[in-house]
Write a protein that holds these residues in place. Sequence first.
Motif, PDB file in Angstrom:
ATOM      1  N   ASP A   1       0.814  -1.217   0.000  1.00 58.61           N
ATOM      2  CA  ASP A   1       0.000   0.000   0.000  1.00 58.61           C
ATOM      3  C   ASP A   1       0.848   1.268   0.000  1.00 58.61           C
ATOM      4  O   ASP A   1       0.373   2.333  -0.385  1.00 58.61           O
ATOM      5  N   LYS A   2       2.117   1.167   0.395  1.00 59.78           N
ATOM      6  CA  LYS A   2       3.007   2.336   0.384  1.00 59.78           C
ATOM      7  C   LYS A   2       3.984   2.284  -0.778  1.00 59.78           C
ATOM      8  O   LYS A   2       4.980   2.986  -0.788  1.00 59.78           O
ATOM      9  N   GLY A   3       3.707   1.423  -1.746  1.00 58.08           N
ATOM     10  CA  GLY A   3       4.571   1.306  -2.922  1.00 58.08           C
ATOM     11  C   GLY A   3       5.337   0.001  -2.929  1.00 58.08           C
ATOM     12  O   GLY A   3       5.325  -0.758  -1.959  1.00 58.08           O
ATOM     13  N   TYR A   4       5.975  -0.240  -4.042  1.00 57.48           N
ATOM     14  CA  TYR A   4       6.723  -1.477  -4.240  1.00 57.48           C
ATOM     15  C   TYR A   4       8.205  -1.221  -3.998  1.00 57.48           C
ATOM     16  O   TYR A   4       8.703  -0.130  -4.265  1.00 57.48           O
ATOM     17  N   PRO A   5       8.924  -2.229  -3.507  1.00 57.07           N
ATOM     18  CA  PRO A   5      10.362  -2.035  -3.293  1.00 57.07           C
ATOM     19  C   PRO A   5      11.076  -1.838  -4.626  1.00 57.07           C
ATOM     20  O   PRO A   5      10.642  -2.348  -5.657  1.00 57.07           O
ATOM     21  N   ALA A   6      12.159  -1.097  -4.576  1.00 58.58           N
ATOM     22  CA  ALA A   6      12.975  -0.902  -5.778  1.00 58.58           C
ATOM     23  C   ALA A   6      13.559  -2.247  -6.189  1.00 58.58           C
ATOM     24  O   ALA A   6      13.760  -3.125  -5.352  1.00 58.58           O
ATOM     25  N   PRO A   7      13.828  -2.425  -7.479  1.00 57.22           N
ATOM     26  CA  PRO A   7      14.484  -3.668  -7.895  1.00 57.22           C
ATOM     27  C   PRO A   7      15.790  -3.871  -7.133  1.00 57.22           C
ATOM     28  O   PRO A   7      16.439  -2.904  -6.724  1.00 57.22           O
TER      29      PRO A   7
END
Length: 164
Positions: free
Chosen positions: A144-150
């Motif tokens: 909900d707070k965004g996806y982790p960076a690759p």
Amino acid sequence: MTTTIDLSDPVALGKISCGRIVVERGRVVALQRRLLPRQVSLLGVWLDSVFPRGKTDRCVLDFHRPWGSPGFLTLDYVRSGPQTSFRSFRRAVATLDQVARSQQVLAIVAHVSTNAISDRLLRRWGWQQHCLHWKGRHWIKRFDKGYPAPLEHRCANAEVAPAS
């Protein structure tokens, strides 16, 4: 029946409802679309722990998107052996994050049955305890707070070389 998916194709990643991630020596060697989710049994888990397959640095991660909850991914099973490196395990989990990002899922859920994966590690990687009233260790990773960076971006920011 399995079909191998190109990891760099977000459209193909977004269509996987059941899959398997295979990592060897810290590199993704296959991302396979599967027809049905992996069926996990206590006997199978016990056999894998008593008779680990292979002595190579290999991690296999099975997942699926439940039909009744298309906004979620379920981490079904992680298989590794005594020679599996932390780097290979980390790459497999980061690849699952990449699939989650492509599918825009709300969360990944898992039942962690081994003590080899600590609560502290799960928290550091963004997982939270879930369904505390159920038996076992149930965890959820919410987006909900965004996806982790690759993983490559995280390694570059930490000045650690990514797996080659």
